[in-house]
Enzyme design. Structure first.
Site, short mmCIF file in Angstrom:
data_model
loop_
_atom_site.label_atom_id
_atom_site.label_comp_id
_atom_site.label_asym_id
_atom_site.label_seq_id
_atom_site.Cartn_x
_atom_site.Cartn_y
_atom_site.Cartn_z
N GLY A 178 -18.51 -25.79 51.80
CA GLY A 178 -17.34 -25.08 51.27
C GLY A 178 -16.04 -25.50 51.93
N ASP A 185 -26.36 -25.25 52.26
CA ASP A 185 -25.45 -24.66 51.28
C ASP A 185 -26.16 -24.66 49.93
OD1 ASP A 185 -23.16 -24.28 49.40
OD2 ASP A 185 -21.93 -24.58 51.19
N ASN A 186 -26.04 -23.58 49.17
CA ASN A 186 -26.69 -23.55 47.85
C ASN A 186 -25.75 -24.09 46.76
OD1 ASN A 186 -24.86 -21.50 47.46
ND2 ASN A 186 -26.37 -19.87 47.14
N ASN A 219 -20.57 -22.40 45.40
CA ASN A 219 -19.11 -22.54 45.32
C ASN A 219 -18.65 -23.82 46.02
OD1 ASN A 219 -16.56 -21.58 44.48
ND2 ASN A 219 -16.14 -20.77 46.53
N SER A 275 -13.36 -11.69 59.27
CA SER A 275 -12.07 -11.78 58.58
C SER A 275 -11.12 -10.70 59.08
CB SER A 275 -12.34 -11.58 57.08
OG SER A 275 -11.12 -11.37 56.39
N ALA A 276 -9.85 -11.00 59.04
CA ALA A 276 -8.82 -10.02 59.39
C ALA A 276 -8.86 -8.83 58.44
CB ALA A 276 -7.45 -10.67 59.35
N TYR A 295 -16.21 -6.66 49.56
CA TYR A 295 -16.26 -7.92 50.33
C TYR A 295 -16.00 -7.63 51.81
CZ TYR A 295 -14.44 -11.98 52.73
OH TYR A 295 -14.20 -12.94 53.70
N LYS A 333 -18.33 -7.79 55.60
CA LYS A 333 -17.97 -8.39 56.90
C LYS A 333 -18.15 -7.37 58.02
CE LYS A 333 -16.89 -12.49 55.52
NZ LYS A 333 -17.82 -13.58 55.77
N ASN A 350 -5.98 -16.73 46.13
CA ASN A 350 -5.13 -16.83 47.32
C ASN A 350 -3.81 -17.51 47.02
OD1 ASN A 350 -8.22 -17.24 48.79
ND2 ASN A 350 -6.87 -15.62 49.47
P1 NAD Z 1 -16.32 -21.15 50.33
O1 NAD Z 1 -16.77 -20.38 49.14
O2 NAD Z 1 -15.59 -22.41 50.11
O3 NAD Z 1 -17.56 -21.43 51.30
C1 NAD Z 1 -18.71 -20.62 51.33
C2 NAD Z 1 -19.91 -21.52 51.05
O4 NAD Z 1 -21.10 -20.76 51.12
C3 NAD Z 1 -19.86 -22.17 49.67
O5 NAD Z 1 -19.97 -23.56 49.83
C4 NAD Z 1 -21.06 -21.58 48.93
O6 NAD Z 1 -21.65 -22.53 48.06
C5 NAD Z 1 -21.97 -21.19 50.08
N1 NAD Z 1 -22.89 -20.08 49.85
C6 NAD Z 1 -22.60 -18.85 49.34
N2 NAD Z 1 -23.70 -18.09 49.36
C7 NAD Z 1 -24.71 -18.84 49.89
C8 NAD Z 1 -26.07 -18.61 50.18
N3 NAD Z 1 -26.67 -17.44 49.91
N4 NAD Z 1 -26.81 -19.60 50.72
C9 NAD Z 1 -26.23 -20.80 50.98
N5 NAD Z 1 -24.95 -21.08 50.73
C10 NAD Z 1 -24.19 -20.10 50.20
O7 NAD Z 1 -15.45 -20.15 51.22
P2 NAD Z 1 -14.59 -20.45 52.52
O8 NAD Z 1 -13.18 -20.12 52.21
O9 NAD Z 1 -14.92 -21.77 53.09
O10 NAD Z 1 -15.12 -19.29 53.47
C11 NAD Z 1 -16.17 -19.51 54.38
C12 NAD Z 1 -16.47 -18.20 55.11
O11 NAD Z 1 -15.29 -17.74 55.75
C13 NAD Z 1 -16.93 -17.08 54.18
O12 NAD Z 1 -17.93 -16.33 54.85
C14 NAD Z 1 -15.68 -16.25 54.00
O13 NAD Z 1 -15.98 -14.91 53.73
C15 NAD Z 1 -15.04 -16.40 55.37
N6 NAD Z 1 -13.58 -16.17 55.34
C16 NAD Z 1 -12.82 -16.89 54.47
C17 NAD Z 1 -11.45 -16.68 54.42
C18 NAD Z 1 -10.57 -17.41 53.43
O14 NAD Z 1 -9.46 -16.94 53.15
N7 NAD Z 1 -11.00 -18.55 52.90
C19 NAD Z 1 -10.86 -15.73 55.28
C20 NAD Z 1 -11.68 -15.03 56.17
C21 NAD Z 1 -13.05 -15.27 56.19
C1 WQD Z 2 -1.34 -13.65 50.68
C2 WQD Z 2 0.00 -13.01 50.27
C3 WQD Z 2 -0.23 -11.46 48.44
C4 WQD Z 2 -1.45 -14.49 45.48
C5 WQD Z 2 -7.21 -12.52 51.32
C6 WQD Z 2 -8.37 -11.59 51.55
C7 WQD Z 2 -8.81 -11.64 52.98
C8 WQD Z 2 -9.06 -13.08 53.44
C9 WQD Z 2 -7.92 -13.98 53.11
C10 WQD Z 2 -11.35 -13.57 53.23
C11 WQD Z 2 -0.11 -11.52 49.97
C12 WQD Z 2 0.61 -12.66 48.03
C13 WQD Z 2 -1.05 -13.86 46.65
C14 WQD Z 2 -0.54 -14.51 44.38
C15 WQD Z 2 1.07 -13.32 45.71
N1 WQD Z 2 -10.20 -13.65 52.79
N2 WQD Z 2 0.18 -13.28 46.76
N3 WQD Z 2 0.69 -13.94 44.55
O1 WQD Z 2 -4.63 -11.00 50.46
O2 WQD Z 2 -3.77 -11.71 52.73
O3 WQD Z 2 -6.14 -12.08 52.14
O4 WQD Z 2 -7.59 -13.85 51.72
O5 WQD Z 2 -11.74 -12.95 54.17
O6 WQD Z 2 -9.96 -10.87 53.05
O7 WQD Z 2 -7.99 -10.27 51.21
O8 WQD Z 2 -4.43 -13.46 51.06
O9 WQD Z 2 -3.66 -15.47 49.88
O10 WQD Z 2 -4.50 -13.52 48.52
O11 WQD Z 2 -2.32 -13.32 49.71
O12 WQD Z 2 2.18 -12.81 45.80
O13 WQD Z 2 -0.85 -15.02 43.30
O14 WQD Z 2 0.43 -13.62 49.04
O15 WQD Z 2 0.24 -10.28 47.89
O16 WQD Z 2 1.09 -10.93 50.38
P1 WQD Z 2 -4.67 -11.94 51.55
P2 WQD Z 2 -3.79 -14.01 49.72
#
Ligand code: NAD
Ligand code: WQD
Length: 344
Positions: free
Chosen positions: A12, A33-34, A37, A126-127, A150, A154, A201
């Site tokens: 991912g 990875d499955n 995504n 995650s925050a 979601y 966490k 995002n």
């Molecule tokens: P992503 O979707 O790109 O990566 C997650 C990966 O996990 C994918 O490649 C998907 O194919 C794989 N996957 C899902 N379920 C699975 C399963 N059951 N078995 C094997 N593989 C599986 O997402 P990302 O943005 O790279 O996020 C990675 C991790 O970080 C996630 O746990 C997410 O919750 C966490 N996280 C992401 C963000 C963000 O904003 N991207 C913020 C905070 C935390």
């Molecule tokens: C950022 C800012 C929106 C899209 C999310 C998850 C959080 C974590 C990270 C996984 C905010 C604004 C966004 C748009 C906008 N993920 N925005 N128009 O909401 O801080 O966090 O992703 O753990 O759990 O909640 O990130 O990138 O969605 O938004 O105005 O089309 O941009 O309101 O202020 P967020 P985001």
């Protein structure tokens, strides 16, 4: 010494950047990875960047037999667990799917790690676990709360990990890395974020507006108590995030404290507003990013940024890249791969 790391969800967005960082540090990387995504093509890109290919298993972490086979074949020293679903809105529509995937994948992984004596785990938290009741910058001791399924997965996984460590402290050490807002891409432009549908995002959405795939950005709320009225977030370059994982592994390898299940913020400590991100994107890309201010998005907080003292103290880590770095790397990735992996 940590030589071989299993990275769940490693194909991912964040996992692929972690794989690059670990390979560059000389570690062997096994990705599980499955591909729910992700694209398998990321593996060739990782090889193009590092000159080394990670081992790859297309498997679901909920498949215990498959995990047992992998742990049987490779002597794994540590696990970075990223596999899971991550879309907040989707989790509100399909909570059971989120609980089933995120929780079960973790439970099965923990059982297999226990059976094979693997005692170091870095978990992608995650925050979002700070909810909206805290003052900024937020420290790890702040109270936790969540507003969607979601986020609850966490928080539940953090609790599960604490219980597992408490029960057998000699058998598992855990770093709970609480990411703020990951953004950007590898500077090669070969790997990056590839949202399958409409991006949730901000950064990928802005990037798609800049390249002309979407007409305009909806800015969610212009009346927050911030300098320009738009939401403020702590965006962190995905390469910095990846190096935080490397340092967390090294720290876990050395830490002698029993009962180690330590939350650590990974952010920059600096917040930028939506309009500041838009403006940075316009400057870097030379394109106009059309936007319209609309209603606030349900569940959003006004301001979120990290206190990063603990990461610096424990891991000796701090983010180095700027907002401009994030934007220019995201833009390079977008331009070179307008349709993500496979169709570029
Ligand atoms: P992503 O979707 O790109 O990566 C997650 C990966 O996990 C994918 O490649 C998907 O194919 C794989 N996957 C899902 N379920 C699975 C399963 N059951 N078995 C094997 N593989 C599986 O997402 P990302 O943005 O790279 O996020 C990675 C991790 O970080 C996630 O746990 C997410 O919750 C966490 N996280 C992401 C963000 C963000 O904003 N991207 C913020 C905070 C935390
Ligand atoms: C950022 C800012 C929106 C899209 C999310 C998850 C959080 C974590 C990270 C996984 C905010 C604004 C966004 C748009 C906008 N993920 N925005 N128009 O909401 O801080 O966090 O992703 O753990 O759990 O909640 O990130 O990138 O969605 O938004 O105005 O089309 O941009 O309101 O202020 P967020 P985001």
């Amino acid at each position: 010494m940590i030589e071989r790391v299993l990275v769940t969800g490693g194909a991912g967005y964040i996992g692929s950047h972690i794989a690059v960082t670990l390979l560059r540090a000389g570690m062997e990387v096994i990705i599980v990875d499955n591909l729910s995504n992700a694209s398998e093509l990321v593996l060739d890109r990782i090889e193009a960047i590092t000159g080394r290919k990670p081992l790859f298993y297309k498997a679901d972490c909920r498949d215990k037999q498959a995990l047992q086979g992998i742990f049987n074949t490779h002597h794994v020293n540590a696990v970075i667990h990223l596999a899971g679903y991550k879309a907040v809105g989707e989790s509100c529509e399909m909570p059971l799917m989120y609980y089933r995937n995120n929780l079960e994948a973790t439970l099965v992984l923990l059982e297999v790690m226990r059976d094979f004596g693997v005692d170091k785990l870095v978990f992608s938290s995650s925050a979002t676990v700070y909810g909206d009741n805290v003052s900024m910058p937020v420290r790890e001791q702040a109270p936790t709360s969540v507003t969607n399924p979601y986020g609850r997965t966490k928080l539940m996984i953090e609790d599960i990990l604490r219980d597992v460590v408490e029960a057998r402290p000699e058998a598992l050490k855990v770093a709970l890395l609480r990411y703020f807002n990951p953004a950007g891409a590898d500077e090669s432009g070969l790997i990056g974020e590839d949202p399958k549908a409409t991006p949730n995002n901000l950064m990928p959405y802005v990037s798609q507006v800049a390249i002309g795939k979407r007409q305009k950005l909806s800015v969610f709320g212009g009346d927050y108590p911030t300098e320009d009225g738009t939401g403020v977030r702590d965006y962190i370059h995905v390469a910095d995030l990846a190096s935080g994982h490397l340092e967390a592994l090294r720290w876990l390898d050395e830490v002698v404290d029993l009962h180690c299940c330590q939350p650590i913020n990974l952010g920059t400590g600096v917040g930028y507003s939506v309009l500041e991100v838009v403006s940075a994107f316009e400057q870097v890309s030379g394109r106009q990013v059309t936007y319209e201010i609309v209603d606030r998005r349900a569940g959003d907080v006004a301001v979120s940024y990290a206190d990063v003292t603990l990461a610096s103290e424990l891991l000796g880590w701090q983010a180095e890249k700027t907002l401009e770095d994030m934007v220019s790397d995201a833009w390079r990735w977008q331009q070179r791969n307008p349709d993500g992996y496979g169709r570029s």
